[in-house]
Motif scaffolding. Structure first.
Motif, PDB file in Angstrom:
ATOM      1  N   PHE A  67       0.828  -1.205   0.000  1.00  0.00           N
ATOM      2  CA  PHE A  67       0.000   0.000   0.000  1.00  0.00           C
ATOM      3  C   PHE A  67       0.867   1.261   0.000  1.00  0.00           C
ATOM      4  O   PHE A  67       0.592   2.220  -0.732  1.00  0.00           O
ATOM      5  N   LEU A 100      -1.639  -3.149  -6.844  1.00  0.00           N
ATOM      6  CA  LEU A 100      -2.483  -2.149  -6.193  1.00  0.00           C
ATOM      7  C   LEU A 100      -2.349  -0.794  -6.870  1.00  0.00           C
ATOM      8  O   LEU A 100      -3.349  -0.087  -7.067  1.00  0.00           O
ATOM      9  N   TYR A 109      -5.595   0.923  -8.334  1.00  0.00           N
ATOM     10  CA  TYR A 109      -5.991   2.154  -7.668  1.00  0.00           C
ATOM     11  C   TYR A 109      -6.166   3.278  -8.676  1.00  0.00           C
ATOM     12  O   TYR A 109      -7.160   4.041  -8.626  1.00  0.00           O
ATOM     13  N   THR A 123      -8.654  -3.617  -1.763  1.00  0.00           N
ATOM     14  CA  THR A 123      -7.505  -3.814  -0.881  1.00  0.00           C
ATOM     15  C   THR A 123      -7.687  -5.061  -0.024  1.00  0.00           C
ATOM     16  O   THR A 123      -6.754  -5.857   0.150  1.00  0.00           O
TER      17      THR A 123
END
Length: 280
Positions: A93, A170, A174, A216
């Motif tokens: 992240f 991610l 995203y 997530t």
């Protein structure tokens, strides 16, 4: 105008039928060589020798092992797996957010009007996309093999492997989620003189928070499964325990580990639902 005339002027079938049928035939023609290369022969499962071998293998899974000594090992391995997946996703992240921030075109100030820095932003976004491509192109098990050589056996190698691979995944998703939502609030903030970070936090994230959180948590669930695979190459956790049980031909222990996997997936689903309700 009589009924026969109306019936004659009315199409008797869907006008898109021919196009759909053509697409189906093309798809089947393309699928056939793929199945042939993959040596896909489902009927082989029902041959007598194969059925007997599968039945013997599955019969060893009953009953699951519930001894106190094994459950203590299972608990420790489960905590290692959860720690590995959670730490890996946390580091991923941290890596993904800056990449997504750079790749999101709706946060580009140069796009709202003429400016001298347009090509700089395009080059930077291209580099960020290339970085996410490289990070996610190499499977996490390959990274785990590399880090096991450097760090030795244990979950630390799995954490780094998950952080690198899932950071690229991610970051890419995203950016796509942020771009697919309503970008007008962010554009209005940028036109009013707001910074890109403020436009991200107040213009894009509120509308995409549910989808971002859901994805997530889904990736955390994937990280739990991936950590099991990496355990087979020495990264610790449930995978390493499963590898030991399978090598010892102990199906009861393997069955207990599989039931633990199921509970972890149910936990991930419950966590995702709770986050979606919280962000609703």
């Amino acid at each position: 105008m009589n009924a026969a005339t109306l019936a004659a002027g009315r199409p008797d079938r869907d006008p898109r039928t021919r196009g759909r049928a053509t697409g189906l035939v093309i798809a089947l023609l393309l699928l056939w060589p793929v199945l042939h290369l993959a040596q896909f022969r489902p009927l082989a499962l029902f041959e007598s020798g194969n059925l007997q071998a599968m039945g013997y293998f599955l019969s060893a899974f009953v009953p699951p092992v519930t001894s106190g000594e094994f459950l203590a090992l299972l608990l420790r391995a489960t905590l290692e797996t959860l720690a590995m997946a959670t730490a890996g996703i946390a580091l991923a992240f941290v890596l993904a957010v800056p990449l997504a921030f750079v790749m999101t075109q709706s946060l580009s100030v140069s796009r709202i009007g003429p400016g001298r820095g347009r090509w700089h932003g395009q080059v930077l976004r291209g580099l960020a996309r290339a970085a996410t491509l490289v990070l996610r192109a190499i499977p996490e098990v390959v990274w785990a093999l590399i880090f096991v050589r450097a760090l030795g056996l244990g979950p630390a190698a799995g954490v780094l492997a998950l952080a690198i691979t899932y950071g690229g995944m991610l970051g890419k998703v995203y950016a796509e989620i942020l771009e697919s939502g309503d970008t007008r609030p962010a554009r209005a903030l940028l036109e009013a003189g707001s910074g890109r970070l403020q436009a991200l936090c107040y213009g894009l994230v509120p509308g995409a928070a549910q989808e971002l959180a859901s994805y997530t948590v889904y990736r955390w669930e994937c990280a739990v499964r991936a950590s099991v695979i990496m355990g087979f190459v020495g990264a610790g956790g449930l995978g390493q325990l499963m590898d030991q049980s399978m090598k010892m031909l102990n199906g009861g222990e393997a069955s207990t580990i599989l039931l633990t996997f199921l509970l972890l997936v149910l936990l991930a689903d419950a966590l995702s639902a709770a986050l979606r309700r919280l962000l609703a």
